[in-house]
Scaffold this motif. Structure first.
Motif, PDB file in Angstrom:
ATOM      1  N   GLU A 176      15.356 -22.348  88.475  1.00  0.00           N
ATOM      2  CA  GLU A 176      15.190 -23.807  88.489  1.00  0.00           C
ATOM      3  C   GLU A 176      14.594 -24.296  87.175  1.00  0.00           C
ATOM      4  OE1 GLU A 176      12.776 -24.364  91.894  1.00  0.00           O
ATOM      5  OE2 GLU A 176      14.385 -23.855  93.312  1.00  0.00           O
ATOM      6  N   GLU A 179      17.289 -24.397  84.600  1.00  0.00           N
ATOM      7  CA  GLU A 179      18.198 -25.527  84.785  1.00  0.00           C
ATOM      8  C   GLU A 179      17.556 -26.848  84.339  1.00  0.00           C
ATOM      9  OE1 GLU A 179      21.339 -27.183  88.143  1.00  0.00           O
ATOM     10  OE2 GLU A 179      20.080 -25.432  88.564  1.00  0.00           O
ATOM     11  N   ARG A 180      16.246 -26.945  84.501  1.00  0.00           N
ATOM     12  CA  ARG A 180      15.540 -28.162  84.078  1.00  0.00           C
ATOM     13  C   ARG A 180      15.388 -28.242  82.561  1.00  0.00           C
ATOM     14  NH1 ARG A 180      11.789 -26.690  88.106  1.00  0.00           N
ATOM     15  NH2 ARG A 180      10.347 -26.006  86.449  1.00  0.00           N
ATOM     16  N   ARG A 207      22.406 -20.964  87.022  1.00  0.00           N
ATOM     17  CA  ARG A 207      23.541 -21.781  86.594  1.00  0.00           C
ATOM     18  C   ARG A 207      23.636 -21.661  85.072  1.00  0.00           C
ATOM     19  NH1 ARG A 207      26.563 -25.400  89.259  1.00  0.00           N
ATOM     20  NH2 ARG A 207      25.123 -25.438  91.032  1.00  0.00           N
ATOM     21  N   ASP A 209      25.441 -21.790  81.175  1.00  0.00           N
ATOM     22  CA  ASP A 209      26.369 -22.502  80.294  1.00  0.00           C
ATOM     23  C   ASP A 209      27.472 -21.566  79.820  1.00  0.00           C
ATOM     24  OD1 ASP A 209      24.875 -25.113  80.023  1.00  0.00           O
ATOM     25  OD2 ASP A 209      23.355 -23.723  79.305  1.00  0.00           O
TER      26      ASP A 209
END
Length: 511
Positions: A176, A179-180, A207, A209
């Protein structure tokens, strides 16, 4: 042709190669490719801040060795160790020699549900090294999260291809934070928390890139929902000698070009293929028009239409051969498309299924077709459900199909003894024996009324031209996806526009 192989095949092939190479060679090849991809993404390595998320498996070792290469080029590299006592010893030593530092992540023990193998790269390392310092307290952002949020690049080496289930809470918190953050995220081999073989995502996952995968693509990198976590995928060749039969195939331009039917000097409309369209109803005449549009733009020599929407079809496409005598008396065809907008016309569906030519079943036809009749057919059958229709055929919730698309399409193909094209952001085409192709040429703008009717007509015309069901479905999905991109060009698009753009997609592939 892009191919993907399952976890067991990859591991067996790696073991065979490692037996012939000096110890650690495979990991060094992977780390070198990972470091190059990282440098390309960073643009400027010197002075950049790189954070490694390091688990206990081989992916952690890959990340550590790649981090060492980046540190030697002037990057500030910090490794967050989720299992310090089991981090890769050689990778840790290399990172420290290059000037990198290590930090204890708050995650104690494994970060994901599965046990990671380390067939060629022994794990080790010490939790008492003075370079390692505890990260964070029980409340608020941990020091590890702060490091991530300030990073330019995060390398995800938490868990590899053996991982099952989502990330555990402490690792999920780091995901998380990544992602932030403003940092670019690169997944090592595949994003932690996704299933390499199925593309399923159970709970939290990284997640990325960019995913830098080694040796071969893994099925999960090409199939939703995991594909959405992978970002762009970059393949690094590490010398694997893979078997001929992959777990998954993805056609590319050259493959589609070889399969496209092209008329010869002696061709006439019958030799090119005549497709029958049994579609539409008083309530849904547009479905018939759009299916005919897909067929005409898909290379059929002629299209015969049977159904109550003949006037609407002729008004739009006067070249269509329209009959009101039913499928059995419509005239010669080389394939049938049945079901789009058919309402409750079960009699027409049953009559088409009796034909001894390839049949494509879509939309209402899927609901009306008798399974035993489909299974008993000797000619080719291609079924084209979306997730909701597939769920109804399987007797499960739609979410179950969307979360496990690969197993759903294979189960449908086996149940119906047919080729099944499961629509979606990644379209899957499964043959009865389980061989699967995946297509990702589409765009989210294709989620529009009538788009599937165009696809049905297009695939039906390819069946009429003589393509086997899996080829017809795969090529149709590829062209349909490209046409959707060209028609939309980043803006909303209608199904008729998609049909018109098929010719451009066809020329693009051929050229």
């Amino acid at each position: 042709m892009r191919t993907a192989y399952g976890v067991e095949t990859v591991r067996a092939t790696e073991r065979q190669l490692m037996a012939r190479l000096p110890e650690g060679t495979l990991m060094q090849r992977a780390a070198a490719g990972l470091a190059v991809a990282s440098a390309d993404l960073l643009g400027r390595v010197y002075g950049s801040r790189v954070v490694l998320l390091v688990g206990s498996g081989d992916n952690g070792g890959d990340a550590l060795y790649a981090g060492a290469r980046l540190a030697r080029r002037g990057a500030g590299v910090t490794a967050l160790l989720l299992a310090p006592e089991r981090a890769h010893a050689g990778g840790l030593a290399a990172l420290r020699r290059a000037g990198g530092t290590t930090v204890h992540s708050p995650a104690g023990g494994r970060a994901a549900g599965a046990t990671e193998g380390a067939a060629d790269r022994p794990a080790g390392g010490s939790a008492s090294d003075p370079a390692e310092r505890p990260a964070g307290g029980p409340a608020g952002p941990t020091a590890a999260e702060v490091l991530i949020e300030r990073a330019d690049l995060v390398l995800d080496g938490i868990v590899g291809i053996g991982g099952k289930g989502g990330l555990r809470p402490d690792a999920a918190r780091l995901a998380e934070a990544a992602e932030r953050s403003r940092a670019a995220v690169i997944a090592v081999d595949l994003p932690s928390g996704v299933d390499a073989d199925t593309g399923q995502v159970h709970g939290a996952a990284i997640r990325a890139d960019l995913t830098v995968t080694f040796g071969t693509h893994k099925p999960g990198l090409l199939i939703d929902p995991a594909r959405d976590f992978a970002g762009t995928v970059r393949l690094v060749d590490i010398g694997l000698d893979l078997p001929e039969e992959p777990a998954l195939e993805a056609l590319q331009h050259a493959d589609v070009a070889r399969l496209l039917p092209v008329p010869g000097p002696e061709s006439d409309k019958y030799r090119r293929g005549v497709v029958g369209i049994a579609a539409g109803s008083a309530r849904y005449p547009g479905a018939a028009v759009l299916a005919v549009a897909g067929a005409l733009h898909g290379g059929a020599g002629a299209v015969r239409y049977v159904g109550p929407a003949g006037d609407a079809v002729l008004a739009r496409f006067p070249e269509t051969l329209v009959s009101d005598l039913g499928p059995a008396k419509a005239g010669r065809v080389q394939s049938w498309v049945v079901g789009p907008g058919a309402g409750d016309d079960a009699a027409t569906v049953a009559q088409v299924l009796e034909a001894d030519v390839p049949v494509l079943i879509d939309a209402d036809g899927l609901r009306l077709a008798d399974r035993d009749t489909v299974r008993a057919r000797t000619a080719l059958t291609l079924m084209t459900p979306h997730a909701g229709e597939a769920a109804a055929l399987l007797g499960v919730a739609r979410a179950e199909v969307e979360g496990a698309r690969l197993s759903a399409v294979r189960e449908l193909a086996a149940r119906y003894r047919a080729t099944v094209l499961l629509k979606g952001s990644t379209t899957l085409v499964a043959a009865e024996e389980g061989a699967v192709r995946v297509n990702a040429t589409g765009t989210s703008w294709l989620a529009t009324a009538g788009s599937g009717d165009v696809l049905s007509g297009l695939a039906g015309s390819l069946l009429a031209a003589g393509l086997p069901a899996r080829d017809a479905g795969s090529v149709a999905a590829y062209l349909h996806g490209l046409a959707g991109r060209y028609a939309a060009d980043g803006a909303p698009v209608g199904a008729q526009d998609v049909a018109k753009a098929i010719a451009r997609a066809w020329r693009d592939v051929r050229d």
